[in-house]
Design an enzyme around this catalytic site. Structure first.
Site, PDB file in Angstrom:
ATOM      1  N   GLN A  64       0.761  -1.536   0.037  1.00 31.69           N
ATOM      2  CA  GLN A  64       0.341   0.090   0.080  1.00 31.69           C
ATOM      3  C   GLN A  64       0.971   0.948  -0.006  1.00 31.69           C
ATOM      4  O   GLN A  64       1.113   2.182  -0.993  1.00 31.69           O
ATOM      5  CB  GLN A  64      -0.971   0.136   1.426  1.00 31.69           C
ATOM      6  N   ASP A  65       1.250   1.608   0.891  1.00 32.08           N
ATOM      7  CA  ASP A  65       2.550   2.660   1.491  1.00 32.08           C
ATOM      8  C   ASP A  65       3.302   2.631   2.001  1.00 32.08           C
ATOM      9  O   ASP A  65       3.980   1.543   3.344  1.00 32.08           O
ATOM     10  CB  ASP A  65       1.856   3.558   1.647  1.00 32.08           C
ATOM     11  N   PRO A  66       4.177   3.776   1.951  1.00 24.81           N
ATOM     12  CA  PRO A  66       5.828   2.797   2.821  1.00 24.81           C
ATOM     13  C   PRO A  66       5.677   2.857   4.222  1.00 24.81           C
ATOM     14  O   PRO A  66       4.624   3.428   4.683  1.00 24.81           O
ATOM     15  CB  PRO A  66       7.095   4.210   2.254  1.00 24.81           C
TER      16      PRO A  66
END
EC number: 3.2.2.27
Length: 230
Positions: A64-66
């Protein structure tokens, strides 16, 4: 425009970098990096595309995101820099890896060796503010990474797409499931791993698919010791 991705991904994605949405994203990021603590380091934003060229991509593991903690993210989904504690989701990935294909768990979370074998470790959002998950969602990254997924799906050589969790599974609409292989399971997070991630055998299934394509299987065993490239 001067190339800032130094692999064949530049030719794939360059049209996106010339569109208004990306210019807006670029301006947003310039201000964010100047005024806030943003991950990963700006020179690592496109690391997944640097380590796994378009033509060499055999597998995609979508995130999804870092990671939003200090010193964790370096541009690859699920991977963390050496010397950082292995995050809970990756601990569960290692458990499944051992159960599925017998790989010995390692005490780091640096997945470079997968990336260098053709496993694209791609987040749908490529940056995040320190301590604030999903803070850069909806700013334009999703359009860019959706195009990356679509271009891989359209390639003449098939790809294995590994989609863990609801957000990743929503990307199936971008993938031609007739020509590519899609493996879906719940997210490896401690909140959901027991709902079907454990026992899903994604690593052996990936290698069976790659062998059926006439491709070399992935050696999923991570090295015991890693050194940062400079």
């Amino acid at each position: 425009m001067k190339a800032f991705i130094h692999t064949d991904w530049w030719d794939v994605l360059k049209p996106e970098f010339e569109k208004p949405y990306y210019h807006q994203l670029h301006e947003f990021l310039k201000n964010e990096y100047r005024t806030k603590n943003i991950h990963p380091d700006m020179y690592n934003i496109f690391q997944a595309f640097e380590w796994t060229p378009f033509a060499d991509t055999k597998v995609v593991i979508l995130g999804q995101d870092p990671y939003h903690g200090p010193g964790q993210a370096h541009g690859l989904s699920f991977s963390v820099l050496p010397g950082v504690a292995v995050p809970p989701s990756l601990v569960n990935i290692y458990k499944e890896l051992q159960d599925d294909v017998g790989c010995t768990p390692v005490n780091h979370g640096y997945l470079e060796s997968w990336a260098k074998q053709g496993v694209l470790l791609l987040n749908s959002v490529l940056t995040v503010q320190n301590g604030v998950a999903f803070s850069h969602a909806g700013k334009g990254w999703e359009r860019l990474t959706d195009v990356a997924i679509q271009r891989l799906s359209e390639r003449s050589t098939p790809v294995v797409f590994i989609l863990w969790g609801k957000a990743a599974r929503s990307k199936i609409k971008l993938i031609d499931t007739q020509t590519n292989v899609v493996l879906q399971a719940p997210h490896p997070s401690p909140l959901s791993a027991y709902r079907g991630f454990f026992g899903s055998k994604p690593f052996s299934k990936t290698n069976i698919a790659l062998t059926s394509f006439g491709e070399q299987p992935i050696n999923w065993q991570l090295p015991e010791h890693v050194n940062l490239e400079h």
